[in-house]
Design a protein around this motif. Sequence first.
Motif, PDB file in Angstrom:
ATOM      1  N   ALA A   1      57.622  -5.211  22.859  1.00  0.00           N
ATOM      2  CA  ALA A   1      56.894  -4.252  21.804  1.00  0.00           C
ATOM      3  C   ALA A   1      55.441  -4.721  21.775  1.00  0.00           C
ATOM      4  O   ALA A   1      54.553  -3.520  21.798  1.00  0.00           O
ATOM      5  CB  ALA A   1      57.473  -4.609  20.362  1.00  0.00           C
ATOM      6  N   PHE A   2      55.035  -5.747  22.354  1.00  0.00           N
ATOM      7  CA  PHE A   2      53.597  -6.164  22.415  1.00  0.00           C
ATOM      8  C   PHE A   2      53.268  -5.294  23.510  1.00  0.00           C
ATOM      9  O   PHE A   2      52.135  -4.784  23.572  1.00  0.00           O
ATOM     10  CB  PHE A   2      53.442  -7.732  22.795  1.00  0.00           C
ATOM     11  CG  PHE A   2      53.530  -8.598  21.484  1.00  0.00           C
ATOM     12  CD1 PHE A   2      53.378  -8.018  20.235  1.00  0.00           C
ATOM     13  CD2 PHE A   2      53.795  -9.823  21.511  1.00  0.00           C
ATOM     14  CE1 PHE A   2      53.608  -8.653  18.939  1.00  0.00           C
ATOM     15  CE2 PHE A   2      53.890 -10.569  20.378  1.00  0.00           C
ATOM     16  CZ  PHE A   2      54.107  -9.966  19.218  1.00  0.00           C
ATOM     17  N   GLY A   3      53.959  -5.056  24.883  1.00  0.00           N
ATOM     18  CA  GLY A   3      53.494  -4.449  25.998  1.00  0.00           C
ATOM     19  C   GLY A   3      53.294  -3.202  25.544  1.00  0.00           C
ATOM     20  O   GLY A   3      52.358  -2.705  26.129  1.00  0.00           O
ATOM     21  N   ARG A   4      54.361  -2.394  24.848  1.00  0.00           N
ATOM     22  CA  ARG A   4      54.132  -1.090  24.524  1.00  0.00           C
ATOM     23  C   ARG A   4      52.812  -0.762  23.495  1.00  0.00           C
ATOM     24  O   ARG A   4      51.769  -0.011  24.103  1.00  0.00           O
ATOM     25  CB  ARG A   4      55.218  -0.567  23.810  1.00  0.00           C
ATOM     26  CG  ARG A   4      56.487  -0.222  24.765  1.00  0.00           C
ATOM     27  CD  ARG A   4      57.707   0.466  23.822  1.00  0.00           C
ATOM     28  NE  ARG A   4      57.916  -0.160  22.577  1.00  0.00           N
ATOM     29  CZ  ARG A   4      58.967  -1.147  22.465  1.00  0.00           C
ATOM     30  NH1 ARG A   4      59.793  -1.546  23.690  1.00  0.00           N
ATOM     31  NH2 ARG A   4      59.407  -1.744  21.258  1.00  0.00           N
ATOM     32  N   GLN A   5      52.363  -1.841  22.734  1.00  0.00           N
ATOM     33  CA  GLN A   5      51.141  -1.584  21.833  1.00  0.00           C
ATOM     34  C   GLN A   5      50.100  -1.950  22.776  1.00  0.00           C
ATOM     35  O   GLN A   5      48.918  -1.079  22.609  1.00  0.00           O
ATOM     36  CB  GLN A   5      51.375  -2.928  20.635  1.00  0.00           C
ATOM     37  CG  GLN A   5      50.203  -2.922  20.062  1.00  0.00           C
ATOM     38  CD  GLN A   5      50.146  -4.106  19.236  1.00  0.00           C
ATOM     39  OE1 GLN A   5      49.228  -4.938  19.165  1.00  0.00           O
ATOM     40  NE2 GLN A   5      51.232  -4.535  18.448  1.00  0.00           N
ATOM     41  N   THR A   6      49.958  -2.450  23.898  1.00  0.00           N
ATOM     42  CA  THR A   6      48.776  -2.641  24.368  1.00  0.00           C
ATOM     43  C   THR A   6      48.736  -2.088  25.895  1.00  0.00           C
ATOM     44  O   THR A   6      47.611  -2.193  26.772  1.00  0.00           O
ATOM     45  CB  THR A   6      48.749  -4.391  24.764  1.00  0.00           C
ATOM     46  OG1 THR A   6      49.827  -5.018  25.414  1.00  0.00           O
ATOM     47  CG2 THR A   6      48.307  -5.142  23.533  1.00  0.00           C
TER      48      THR A   6
END
Length: 281
Positions: free
Chosen positions: A23-28
């Motif tokens: 989820a962090f990867g998708r966000q950033t």
Amino acid sequence: MSRHYAVFGHPVAHSLSPRIHAAFGRQTSIPIDYRAIDVEPGQFTHALMDFVASGGAGANVTLPLKQAAFTLCDDLTERARRAGAVNTLVRNGDTWHGDNTDGVGLVRDLTERHALDLRARRTLLIGAGGAARGVAPALLDAGIGDLFIVNRTPERTDQLADALAEPDRVHPRYLGDLQALGEFDLILNATSAARDGSHVPAMPRAIVGRRCAAVDLNYGEAAIPFLAWARAAGCHDVVDGLGMLVEQAAESFARWHGVRPETDAVYAMLNSNHDALVTAD
């Protein structure tokens, strides 16, 4: 060779860390290759070597490997050194750099998400293993009052108290002393008792102060026994470890990728499926 990330633990199939980092990867907009690796303590060193050979650049470490990870690092942050435990590994050339993001994750969750003022709270910490070691220094830095530590194994309690090196504020005690310790403003369960199939230590209601907050570093099913006791005992605030998990993960993500992701949306996503959660990192 592509860069890989992972969480090591035993057991670790339950871990939400792969979901959180995805989820962090998708966000950033950062491509993330992150997986869970189950490894018994005796095989941890070899598993890390294999991980590096396949392109491993960073890892989280959960129970029961945090103190073992500490011994494998050539370089440590001050907060990891104080804790004597590592939950975040960063590959630095041919060596491991060790950090501990548990404490800052806990304090950020309690003070920012749950709006708890930790200052001067008389605090009871149940447990003296890797989880307790990770959060104790940050709690002291956040300004809590006296910190009492109890654990099933008195030797580990004494070791943690000695490592914290604040004899005027940190007091090792025995589980049998609980009845005589008076009221607390903050009670934290840092044991893995419910996950291991054993029981959370029996605690008297007399230790619960008027504004007491009860915090379990576990989440989901593993947090149920302690949090049920806290509600029945009349604790003013009852908090599980899900927010801490997300916040410590964000700190690890920042160490590896140079950007700190936003956490509220990820916490909300996981919290909406709270009944399906299993245990703590």
